[in-house]
Design a protein around this motif. Sequence first.
Motif, mmCIF file in Angstrom:
data_model
loop_
_atom_site.group_PDB
_atom_site.id
_atom_site.type_symbol
_atom_site.label_atom_id
_atom_site.label_comp_id
_atom_site.label_asym_id
_atom_site.label_seq_id
_atom_site.Cartn_x
_atom_site.Cartn_y
_atom_site.Cartn_z
ATOM 1 N N HIS A 17 50.119 36.699 43.173
ATOM 2 C CA HIS A 17 48.779 36.618 42.475
ATOM 3 C C HIS A 17 48.321 35.100 42.648
ATOM 4 O O HIS A 17 47.243 34.704 42.894
ATOM 5 N N THR A 28 44.383 46.048 43.717
ATOM 6 C CA THR A 28 44.420 47.104 42.421
ATOM 7 C C THR A 28 43.492 48.142 42.628
ATOM 8 O O THR A 28 43.620 49.159 42.251
ATOM 9 N N LYS A 32 44.551 52.084 42.434
ATOM 10 C CA LYS A 32 43.910 53.167 41.778
ATOM 11 C C LYS A 32 43.791 54.450 42.728
ATOM 12 O O LYS A 32 43.930 55.677 42.142
ATOM 13 N N THR A 66 50.540 53.393 35.365
ATOM 14 C CA THR A 66 49.731 52.322 36.267
ATOM 15 C C THR A 66 48.258 52.714 36.266
ATOM 16 O O THR A 66 47.334 51.515 35.938
ATOM 17 N N ILE A 70 45.556 49.735 34.689
ATOM 18 C CA ILE A 70 44.359 49.303 35.405
ATOM 19 C C ILE A 70 43.119 49.515 34.746
ATOM 20 O O ILE A 70 42.196 48.584 34.659
ATOM 21 N N LEU A 77 43.090 41.665 35.237
ATOM 22 C CA LEU A 77 44.192 41.634 36.164
ATOM 23 C C LEU A 77 44.009 40.749 37.286
ATOM 24 O O LEU A 77 44.921 40.386 38.119
ATOM 25 N N HIS A 78 42.561 40.720 37.694
ATOM 26 C CA HIS A 78 42.259 39.800 38.838
ATOM 27 C C HIS A 78 42.255 38.354 38.707
ATOM 28 O O HIS A 78 42.595 37.510 39.463
ATOM 29 N N PHE A 84 48.648 40.563 35.202
ATOM 30 C CA PHE A 84 48.875 41.415 36.225
ATOM 31 C C PHE A 84 50.336 41.738 36.328
ATOM 32 O O PHE A 84 50.761 42.841 36.666
ATOM 33 N N LEU A 88 51.714 45.411 35.391
ATOM 34 C CA LEU A 88 51.932 46.362 36.672
ATOM 35 C C LEU A 88 53.366 46.225 37.387
ATOM 36 O O LEU A 88 53.777 46.959 38.067
ATOM 37 N N MET A 97 54.872 49.958 42.364
ATOM 38 C CA MET A 97 53.957 48.992 42.808
ATOM 39 C C MET A 97 54.502 48.591 44.146
ATOM 40 O O MET A 97 53.453 48.132 45.166
#
Length: 129
Positions: A17, A28, A32, A66, A70, A77-78, A84, A88, A97
């Motif tokens: 990240h 992410t 999803k 998960t 999200i 999370l971004h 993050f 996750l 993941m």
Amino acid sequence: MKPIDKMTNRDKAELLHGLFPEEIPAFTDYVKRVCLTIKENEAEERAKGEHGIIGFDFWLQMVNNTERRIDRYGEQLHTWARLFADQLFDGQNALLMQYCLKLYTGVRKHDNQTFTDMVGVLFKTDKIQ
């Protein structure tokens, strides 16, 4: 920084990240979509029997977990590498993941080769079954 062989999945996710924050929103979103696909095709996924010793019910539990995380943390999370990683890539959820990372960088043929290479180094995606 820890040596790579001493890093946990959470450590690796946080580093990924930090190195590639611009990749996290798309990843992410992709996770999803993978979760949704697995749930929509539950019968087919269950019949495949590709989830090894953990079994499909546990796999589905990770998918649902998960997806909830999200939805709950969304854009945070971004922005936050630790969040993050903690949400996750903690514990057994890291299995899902890693599977998603393999799909995202391998099957999908990701455009950013440096990102793909780093995912391969950190998570050894060539070893993920």
